[in-house]
Design an enzyme around this catalytic site. Structure first.
Site, PDB file in Angstrom:
ATOM      1  N   SER A  46       0.841  -1.190   0.000  1.00 18.86           N
ATOM      2  CA  SER A  46       0.000   0.000   0.000  1.00 18.86           C
ATOM      3  C   SER A  46       0.880   1.245   0.000  1.00 18.86           C
ATOM      4  CB  SER A  46      -0.966  -0.043   1.183  1.00 18.86           C
ATOM      5  OG  SER A  46      -1.987   0.921   1.057  1.00 18.86           O
ATOM      6  N   ASP A  78      -9.904  -4.750  -5.219  1.00 15.10           N
ATOM      7  CA  ASP A  78      -9.434  -3.817  -4.195  1.00 15.10           C
ATOM      8  C   ASP A  78     -10.330  -2.574  -4.162  1.00 15.10           C
ATOM      9  OD1 ASP A  78      -7.915  -1.789  -2.766  1.00 15.10           O
ATOM     10  OD2 ASP A  78      -6.155  -3.062  -3.050  1.00 15.10           O
ATOM     11  N   HIS A 115      -8.232  -5.070  -0.026  1.00 14.63           N
ATOM     12  CA  HIS A 115      -6.984  -4.365   0.252  1.00 14.63           C
ATOM     13  C   HIS A 115      -6.360  -4.772   1.582  1.00 14.63           C
ATOM     14  CE1 HIS A 115      -4.114  -1.134  -0.422  1.00 14.63           C
ATOM     15  NE2 HIS A 115      -4.245  -0.793   0.852  1.00 14.63           N
TER      16      HIS A 115
END
Length: 248
Positions: A35, A177, A210
């Site tokens: 991320s 995601d 995610h």
């Protein structure tokens, strides 16, 4: 790019720190990020060949990669991820005085108050503070604020995919995601693989999202990196795999 250079400088510092007892530039290095961490890892991987060619980086793994920040803003607008993406806008404006000036000149009073409240919060708090916000609505511009020349130039400079990394790269992403859209990651991988010398392994997971993918994919990333440290060669070129779940 700033985060990428900081990462590479941090590796240099560690290798030069005598109490670490490393072998200097001969030390094998692996980079890994997820991320926000994938922003630093991705840019470090792209910059290493020119900014730190002396480093012996054997591989890089990155997941949930925000490869295109404008797409991140569009995806988060009026959605659950608006809280953390607003923090990303603050961070980007800290690196670019032109963007900071644009935001300061066009943001409305509600947005100014929100950004001031978020300015010094860590990731957990800033993510939780007021999700489902109309981020673009805070900026008073004619048309989409992301299409304004100053904003477009600033955010485009932060995108990944402009340079193919010189080391093997393992990219993984959740296809559904909800925070970081997969489309720009596909584009980043395609850009890498359009150039000579690319060595990219790309896995798309269809049943994670995610947050869960960070945990689920961790063993796979560690095992891939273990092989790089052991000198196991990676098949040259690019390969993409679609899986039900990386947990399997």
């Amino acid at each position: 790019p700033v985060a990428g250079r900081i990462t590479l400088d941090g590796i240099r510092a560690a290798e030069s720190f005598a109490p670490m007892r490393l072998s200097g530039v001969d030390t094998k290095v692996g980079m890994s990020g997820y991320s926000g961490g994938a922003i630093a890892t991705g840019h470090a991987a792209e910059l290493a060949g020119t900014y730190a060619p002396e480093l012996s980086i054997v591989g890089a793994t990155e997941g949930g990669t925000p490869a295109e920040l404008a797409a991140l803003v569009n995806n988060a607008n009026n959605a659950l991820g608006s809280g953390i993406v607003a923090a990303g806008i603050i961070g980007a404006s800290r690196e670019d005085p032109d963007l900071a000036r644009f935001v300061d000149e066009h943001i409305d009073p509600a947005g100014r108050a929100l950004f001031a409240a978020k300015d010094n919060l860590c990731v957990g708090y800033t993510s939780a503070l007021l999700p489902f916000l109309n981020l673009k609505g805070f900026l008073r511009t004619e048309g989409d604020p992301l299409e304004q020349p100053v904003v477009k130039k600033s955010l485009d400079a932060l995108n990944l995919g402009g340079t193919t990394p010189t080391m093997p790269v393992y990219v993984y992403h959740s296809n559904p995601d909800w925070l970081v859209p997969v489309g720009p990651v596909n584009g980043m991988v395609d850009a890498y693989c359009s150039r000579p010398g690319a060595n990219v392994t790309y896995t798309r997971d269809h049943f994670s999202e995610h947050l869960s993918l960070e945990v689920i994919a961790f063993p796979s990333a560690v095992l891939w990196m273990r092989d790089r440290f052991a000198g196991v060669p990676v098949e040259p070129g690019c390969r993409t795999a679609d899986v039900g779940s990386m947990a399997l």
